[in-house]
Design an enzyme around this catalytic site. Structure first.
Site, PDB file in Angstrom:
ATOM      1  N   LEU A  72      -6.778  35.219 -31.967  1.00  0.00           N
ATOM      2  CA  LEU A  72      -7.152  35.320 -30.563  1.00  0.00           C
ATOM      3  C   LEU A  72      -5.965  35.662 -29.672  1.00  0.00           C
ATOM      4  O   LEU A  72      -6.111  36.407 -28.700  1.00  0.00           O
ATOM      5  CB  LEU A  72      -7.779  34.004 -30.087  1.00  0.00           C
ATOM      6  CG  LEU A  72      -9.294  33.812 -30.322  1.00  0.00           C
ATOM      7  CD1 LEU A  72      -9.662  33.928 -31.793  1.00  0.00           C
ATOM      8  CD2 LEU A  72      -9.745  32.459 -29.770  1.00  0.00           C
ATOM      9  N   THR A 101      -8.143  31.340 -23.891  1.00  0.00           N
ATOM     10  CA  THR A 101      -7.070  31.746 -24.793  1.00  0.00           C
ATOM     11  C   THR A 101      -5.815  32.056 -23.993  1.00  0.00           C
ATOM     12  O   THR A 101      -4.701  31.655 -24.360  1.00  0.00           O
ATOM     13  CB  THR A 101      -7.485  32.971 -25.630  1.00  0.00           C
ATOM     14  OG1 THR A 101      -8.566  32.607 -26.497  1.00  0.00           O
ATOM     15  CG2 THR A 101      -6.328  33.483 -26.480  1.00  0.00           C
ATOM     16  N   HIS A 154      -4.193  28.810 -22.772  1.00  0.00           N
ATOM     17  CA  HIS A 154      -3.481  28.184 -23.884  1.00  0.00           C
ATOM     18  C   HIS A 154      -2.145  28.884 -24.147  1.00  0.00           C
ATOM     19  O   HIS A 154      -1.100  28.238 -24.268  1.00  0.00           O
ATOM     20  CB  HIS A 154      -4.375  28.243 -25.132  1.00  0.00           C
ATOM     21  CG  HIS A 154      -3.772  27.676 -26.373  1.00  0.00           C
ATOM     22  ND1 HIS A 154      -4.097  26.425 -26.860  1.00  0.00           N
ATOM     23  CD2 HIS A 154      -2.878  28.193 -27.255  1.00  0.00           C
ATOM     24  CE1 HIS A 154      -3.420  26.192 -27.973  1.00  0.00           C
ATOM     25  NE2 HIS A 154      -2.671  27.262 -28.244  1.00  0.00           N
ATOM     26  N   GLU A 155      -2.178  30.222 -24.205  1.00  0.00           N
ATOM     27  CA  GLU A 155      -0.953  30.964 -24.523  1.00  0.00           C
ATOM     28  C   GLU A 155       0.060  30.910 -23.380  1.00  0.00           C
ATOM     29  O   GLU A 155       1.271  30.837 -23.613  1.00  0.00           O
ATOM     30  CB  GLU A 155      -1.286  32.413 -24.880  1.00  0.00           C
ATOM     31  CG  GLU A 155      -2.209  32.577 -26.086  1.00  0.00           C
ATOM     32  CD  GLU A 155      -1.705  31.902 -27.351  1.00  0.00           C
ATOM     33  OE1 GLU A 155      -0.484  31.618 -27.442  1.00  0.00           O
ATOM     34  OE2 GLU A 155      -2.525  31.633 -28.244  1.00  0.00           O
ATOM     35  N   HIS A 183       2.057  27.877 -23.781  1.00  0.00           N
ATOM     36  CA  HIS A 183       3.214  28.056 -24.669  1.00  0.00           C
ATOM     37  C   HIS A 183       4.360  28.754 -23.928  1.00  0.00           C
ATOM     38  O   HIS A 183       5.529  28.388 -24.071  1.00  0.00           O
ATOM     39  CB  HIS A 183       2.825  28.895 -25.889  1.00  0.00           C
ATOM     40  CG  HIS A 183       1.993  28.177 -26.894  1.00  0.00           C
ATOM     41  ND1 HIS A 183       2.301  26.920 -27.374  1.00  0.00           N
ATOM     42  CD2 HIS A 183       0.853  28.557 -27.555  1.00  0.00           C
ATOM     43  CE1 HIS A 183       1.395  26.547 -28.269  1.00  0.00           C
ATOM     44  NE2 HIS A 183       0.515  27.518 -28.389  1.00  0.00           N
ATOM     45  N   HIS A 219       1.609  22.774 -29.228  1.00  0.00           N
ATOM     46  CA  HIS A 219       0.245  22.323 -29.476  1.00  0.00           C
ATOM     47  C   HIS A 219       0.188  20.807 -29.334  1.00  0.00           C
ATOM     48  O   HIS A 219       1.159  20.109 -29.639  1.00  0.00           O
ATOM     49  CB  HIS A 219      -0.212  22.737 -30.879  1.00  0.00           C
ATOM     50  CG  HIS A 219      -0.440  24.214 -31.000  1.00  0.00           C
ATOM     51  ND1 HIS A 219       0.080  24.959 -32.024  1.00  0.00           N
ATOM     52  CD2 HIS A 219      -1.128  25.081 -30.215  1.00  0.00           C
ATOM     53  CE1 HIS A 219      -0.289  26.226 -31.880  1.00  0.00           C
ATOM     54  NE2 HIS A 219      -1.015  26.325 -30.776  1.00  0.00           N
ATOM     55  N   TRP A 239      -1.070  18.453 -30.947  1.00  0.00           N
ATOM     56  CA  TRP A 239      -0.856  17.611 -32.119  1.00  0.00           C
ATOM     57  C   TRP A 239       0.569  17.757 -32.681  1.00  0.00           C
ATOM     58  O   TRP A 239       0.921  17.127 -33.673  1.00  0.00           O
ATOM     59  CB  TRP A 239      -1.887  17.919 -33.204  1.00  0.00           C
ATOM     60  CG  TRP A 239      -1.765  19.287 -33.809  1.00  0.00           C
ATOM     61  CD1 TRP A 239      -1.098  19.624 -34.952  1.00  0.00           C
ATOM     62  CD2 TRP A 239      -2.323  20.503 -33.312  1.00  0.00           C
ATOM     63  NE1 TRP A 239      -1.202  20.972 -35.195  1.00  0.00           N
ATOM     64  CE2 TRP A 239      -1.960  21.533 -34.199  1.00  0.00           C
ATOM     65  CE3 TRP A 239      -3.107  20.825 -32.197  1.00  0.00           C
ATOM     66  CZ2 TRP A 239      -2.329  22.856 -33.991  1.00  0.00           C
ATOM     67  CZ3 TRP A 239      -3.484  22.146 -32.010  1.00  0.00           C
ATOM     68  CH2 TRP A 239      -3.091  23.140 -32.892  1.00  0.00           C
ATOM     69  N   VAL A 247       5.717  15.388 -25.438  1.00  0.00           N
ATOM     70  CA  VAL A 247       5.076  15.008 -24.172  1.00  0.00           C
ATOM     71  C   VAL A 247       4.615  13.563 -24.302  1.00  0.00           C
ATOM     72  O   VAL A 247       3.844  13.223 -25.203  1.00  0.00           O
ATOM     73  CB  VAL A 247       3.885  15.927 -23.845  1.00  0.00           C
ATOM     74  CG1 VAL A 247       3.174  15.450 -22.582  1.00  0.00           C
ATOM     75  CG2 VAL A 247       4.338  17.371 -23.698  1.00  0.00           C
ATOM     76  N   ASP A 256     -13.768  27.244 -25.528  1.00  0.00           N
ATOM     77  CA  ASP A 256     -13.289  27.424 -24.158  1.00  0.00           C
ATOM     78  C   ASP A 256     -13.922  26.465 -23.159  1.00  0.00           C
ATOM     79  O   ASP A 256     -13.245  25.930 -22.274  1.00  0.00           O
ATOM     80  CB  ASP A 256     -13.541  28.871 -23.706  1.00  0.00           C
ATOM     81  CG  ASP A 256     -12.510  29.836 -24.269  1.00  0.00           C
ATOM     82  OD1 ASP A 256     -11.765  29.446 -25.188  1.00  0.00           O
ATOM     83  OD2 ASP A 256     -12.459  30.990 -23.802  1.00  0.00           O
TER      84      ASP A 256
END
Length: 359
Positions: free
Chosen positions: A232, A266, A269-270, A273, A279, A281, A292, A328
């Site tokens: 994605l 998407t 999310h990006e 980064h 991420h 986890w 965090v 989403d």
């Protein structure tokens, strides 16, 4: 790939006031522990591929694998990312009421006095966006699609996602407003008969048939093209080469396109980064963190629309966080400490301070 940990022990940093107007917290001794910091990701503990009905294998994010590639190609990147992380932890520590990295979010909705920054701690930031579209035919990616993506980014980074009302009570006081506005500055289009571009940044180079980046110190560059492999999107963390800095989104997942991954998250999310978020986890097991404090420890991504509570590692997963892998419609929050982590980039000596200085 074997995880590589940078362990240099505990560094004690003594801040000194620059002038009489500096806040007292800069005179405190702040302990910066970098012993848990790592850059390489073990693919065995970073599960990413998931079969989605009607779509085959979907890999929501290729950012960590891309980071491993960049580290292999440029050994100096590891030191740059270490320095950025050190600066980030120093910034975060100064924001804590106790002046230590583990203090948790401020109480009573009040922030501690910040160190001297070019903007207030929660002040507005405007980020101009250049969208670079590589399409198989003219108009494959419509202006409406582009505008919808900018609107979604503004919704998510200003805590205006209507689904945020569904945040469980245990996380409700952690929801953050990034106070970042994205403005569409320029659209660059190029027709190409190339069916997929892969993940080695070919779309970012005119010499390879793509589109060169536009001044990445002042613009967020987003490349929209068919990545291939069910991927994605992917992003470049702060610290990488300027010529490839930005975010790549596959054509069918950019903006409002329909489907479970078709609501523009998407890109959210990006961009997370790009703003130095890992991420949720931590790309590892229960002993690996995302750096965090207020995100729960977990051992892997969540998919679909999980019921609450979903538990792992003895705590409840924050499945609705934008840095997980859920559909989403089922991601709708950043946290207070994620916000603080990203804000470090815009401090006077932060990696993305040029965005503030140019506005």
């Amino acid at each position: 790939m074997k995880q590589i940990f940078l362990r240099i022990g505990v560094v004690l940093l003594l801040f000194s006031a620059c002038n009489d107007n500096d806040v007292d917290i800069t005179q405190d001794q702040i302990e910066i522990d970098m012993s848990d910091f790592f850059v390489y990701t073990d693919f065995d503990t970073s599960v990413t591929s998931k079969k989605v009905q009607g779509k085959g294998n979907i890999e929501p994010c290729y950012t960590m694998q891309n980071l491993n590639r960049l580290l292999n190609e440029n050994p100096a990147l590891e030191k740059r990312m270490y320095d950025i992380e050190y600066h980030t932890r120093k910034f975060v520590a100064a924001k804590k009421p106790t002046g230590t990295p583990g203090g948790g979010p401020p109480g009573n909705n009040e922030d501690p006095d910040p160190p001297t920054d070019p903007i207030p701690y929660d002040g507005p930031i405007t980020i101009p966006v250049v969208v670079n579209i590589i399409e198989n035919y003219e108009g494959q990616v419509s202006d409406t699609q582009i505008n919808s993506q900018i609107a979604i980014l503004n919704e998510d980074f200003n805590n205006s996602n209507p689904n945020t009302s569904q945040v469980p009570n245990e996380f409700a006081n952690l929801v953050a407003n990034y106070n970042i506005t994205f403005t569409l500055s320029e659209i660059n289009r190029k027709i190409s008969n190339k069916k997929s571009w892969g993940t080695r940044d070919a779309m970012k180079s005119s010499k390879k048939g793509g589109i060169d980046a536009t001044d990445t110190s002042h613009y967020l560059n987003i490349w929209v093209c068919e990545i291939g492999g069910g991927i994605l999107g992917y992003a470049q963390f702060p610290g990488g080469r300027a010529s490839t800095d930005g975010v790549v989104i596959s054509t069918n997942y950019f903006g409002e396109t329909g489907g479970v991954y078709g609501d523009g998250r998407t890109a959210t999310h990006e961009v997370g980064h790009w703003l130095n978020l890992r991420h949720i986890w931590g790309d590892g097991g229960c002993s690996v963190d995302d750096y965090v404090d207020d995100t729960p420890i977990s051992d892997g991504p969540n998919y679909g629309c999980p019921e609450h509570p979903t538990t792992a590692c003895g705590s409840t997963d924050m499945t609705m966080n934008y840095m997980d892998y859920v559909y989403d419609d089922c991601m709708y929050m950043f946290t207070v400490d994620q916000h603080t982590r990203s804000r470090a980039l815009f401090a006077s000596d932060g990696f993305r301070s040029s965005f503030v200085n140019s506005n």
